[in-house]
Write a protein that holds these residues in place. Structure first.
Motif, PDB file in Angstrom:
ATOM      1  N   ASN A   1      35.738  84.604  -3.461  1.00  0.00           N
ATOM      2  CA  ASN A   1      37.135  84.255  -3.696  1.00  0.00           C
ATOM      3  C   ASN A   1      37.884  84.213  -2.359  1.00  0.00           C
ATOM      4  O   ASN A   1      37.822  85.152  -1.572  1.00  0.00           O
ATOM      5  N   ALA A   2      38.583  83.119  -2.084  1.00  0.00           N
ATOM      6  CA  ALA A   2      39.304  82.992  -0.821  1.00  0.00           C
ATOM      7  C   ALA A   2      40.482  83.943  -0.722  1.00  0.00           C
ATOM      8  O   ALA A   2      40.944  84.252   0.382  1.00  0.00           O
ATOM      9  N   GLU A   3      40.980  84.418  -1.840  1.00  0.00           N
ATOM     10  CA  GLU A   3      42.129  85.332  -1.867  1.00  0.00           C
ATOM     11  C   GLU A   3      41.603  86.758  -1.879  1.00  0.00           C
ATOM     12  O   GLU A   3      41.292  87.317  -2.930  1.00  0.00           O
ATOM     13  N   ALA A   4      41.475  87.364  -0.702  1.00  0.00           N
ATOM     14  CA  ALA A   4      40.981  88.738  -0.616  1.00  0.00           C
ATOM     15  C   ALA A   4      42.031  89.705  -1.139  1.00  0.00           C
ATOM     16  O   ALA A   4      43.222  89.523  -0.928  1.00  0.00           O
ATOM     17  N   GLY A   5      41.572  90.754  -1.789  1.00  0.00           N
ATOM     18  CA  GLY A   5      42.473  91.773  -2.309  1.00  0.00           C
ATOM     19  C   GLY A   5      41.703  92.762  -3.144  1.00  0.00           C
ATOM     20  O   GLY A   5      40.954  92.382  -4.042  1.00  0.00           O
ATOM     21  N   ALA A   6      41.856  94.033  -2.818  1.00  0.00           N
ATOM     22  CA  ALA A   6      41.123  95.081  -3.520  1.00  0.00           C
ATOM     23  C   ALA A   6      42.088  95.953  -4.304  1.00  0.00           C
ATOM     24  O   ALA A   6      43.305  95.931  -4.093  1.00  0.00           O
ATOM     25  N   LEU A   7      41.547  96.733  -5.238  1.00  0.00           N
ATOM     26  CA  LEU A   7      42.354  97.720  -5.944  1.00  0.00           C
ATOM     27  C   LEU A   7      42.893  98.719  -4.923  1.00  0.00           C
ATOM     28  O   LEU A   7      42.149  99.305  -4.155  1.00  0.00           O
ATOM     29  N   GLY A   8      44.196  98.867  -4.900  1.00  0.00           N
ATOM     30  CA  GLY A   8      44.810  99.756  -3.927  1.00  0.00           C
ATOM     31  C   GLY A   8      45.738  99.016  -2.990  1.00  0.00           C
ATOM     32  O   GLY A   8      46.627  99.620  -2.393  1.00  0.00           O
TER      33      GLY A   8
END
Length: 381
Positions: free
Chosen positions: A187-194
């Motif tokens: 996924n080009a949109e990086a983002g993790a829980l937190g």
């Protein structure tokens, strides 16, 4: 399957007893604390404290539940402290645990299935754990030695690398100690829980990667990457003043291997990486990194290691034009040198590092920056 395991244990009880006493779960906790300061150049002679906590859990699901060839990997991060690059003013950064947003994150959470000819992995995944990576550079603290800046600077909010990953599917074929071929769609949109949370919509498309290589005494690999959706040009606009859409893509080559070894245990591994990108969607049209790592530097200190590295981030013509628009004299590249030494006493590793950066911020007239860092880390297994 359990009955079959019992029958084997009856035939080889001592071996099976050892296997039963080995946990299907493994846990590693690593705490790293840095004091990084600018001793020459930059915006101020000062220092910043920052830290990083890694909690890594791996599970063998075949041993736990009989799911043949399946394993799970869970990796949590917590980062706090200052941002020393504000003092240095570089484009590529000076400390590989520095983050813009402090706090706890679910960094990786994936399942990997072995299917004989290779493996398939799915979940939150750090691209740099397997792509564009060299083990011989892992002691160095400067961020460009982790992944090339021309790829690290891409994506809506960075690609799926430290500290925020994204959902990914990775296929790998071949034998780990010989030849391999691997692909990933991330996924080009990086983002993790937190932080921003895990994106599942794929509105920004995907980052596609491929790498093939030969492993042996010397490892050689070539790779490439491309985003499935166009990105904004960093300079060119259309008739309405909106950024022109461009394809973000690049290629890289790397090599690493043993170059020296003595009977006393001293060994040297060298690495070289070269990357190139489109130069339209980020400040970097490419770059290179090279260096050497010496292990068992002193006969009486088996964990002593010394590493030296050189990196250069090549600025694109458009990035240089943007810099000139601010009234500065744009350099062709930002480059740096790092020398670091590490030694372990029990669970504690002490690692001083010294960096020199030329043309910080891409400004030809800026004073060279000298950065001193002291890293302390504790590992518990």
């Amino acid at each position: 399957m359990l009955a079959g395991s019992s029958a084997l244990c009856a035939a080889a009880s001592s071996q099976c007893s050892a296997q039963e006493n080995t946990s299907a779960w493994s846990t590693e906790v690593i705490y790293t604390a840095d004091i990084a300061g600018v001793v020459s150049g930059g915006t101020a002679r000062s220092s910043r404290f920052l830290d990083n906590l890694d909690i890594i859990v791996d599970g063998d699901l075949e041993r736990l539940w009989g799911l043949r060839g399946l394993r799970v990997h869970i990796y949590a991060l917590n980062n706090n402290g200052g941002e020393p690059n504000e003092l240095a003013g570089t484009l590529q950064g000076i400390d590989n645990i520095e983050v813009a947003d402090q706090g706890a994150r679910l960094y990786e959470f994936w399942l990997e299935q072995d299917f004989g000819a290779g493996t398939v992995l799915a979940g939150l995944y750090d691209v740099n754990s397997e792509f564009y990576a060299t083990e011989a550079s892992d002691l160095l603290i400067a961020p460009p030695f982790g992944i090339g800046s021309e790829l690290a600077a891409t994506g809506p909010n960075g690609p799926s690398i430290f500290p925020s990953t994204a959902l990914a599917l990775r296929l790998r074929f071949g034998e780990p100690d010989r030849h391999y071929l691997q692909f990933a769609a991330v996924n080009a949109e990086a983002g993790a829980l937190g932080d921003s949370g895990v994106d599942t919509a794929l509105d920004s498309g995907a980052l596609l990667l491929a790498e093939t290589g030969l492993n042996g005494r010397v490892r050689v690999a070539v790779g490439g990457w491309r985003y499935s959706e166009r990105h904004d040009d960093i300079r060119d606009t259309d008739l309405f003043g909106d950024p022109e859409p461009r394809w973000a893509q690049g290629v890289y080559m790397l090599a690493e291997g043993a170059v020296y070894e003595t009977d006393a245990g001293l060994s040297a591994r060298a690495f070289l990486r070269i990357g190139a990108s489109d130069g339209d969607t980020t400040d970097f049209r490419g770059g290179w990194q090279g260096g050497v790592r010496l292990d068992h530097v002193f006969p009486s200190r088996p964990d002593a290691a010394l590493s030296f590295g050189v990196h250069q981030g090549l600025l694109s013509g458009k990035a240089r034009a943007n810099i000139r628009d601010t009234g500065l004299d744009a350099a062709h590249a930002e480059e740096g040198i790092e020398l670091t030494y590490a030694d372990t006493i029990g669970p504690l590793t002490v690692q001083p590092s010294l960096q020199w950066i030329n043309n910080p911020g891409g400004d030809r007239d800026a004073r060279d920056v000298v950065v001193a860092t002291l890293r302390l880390s504790v590992a518990l297994h």
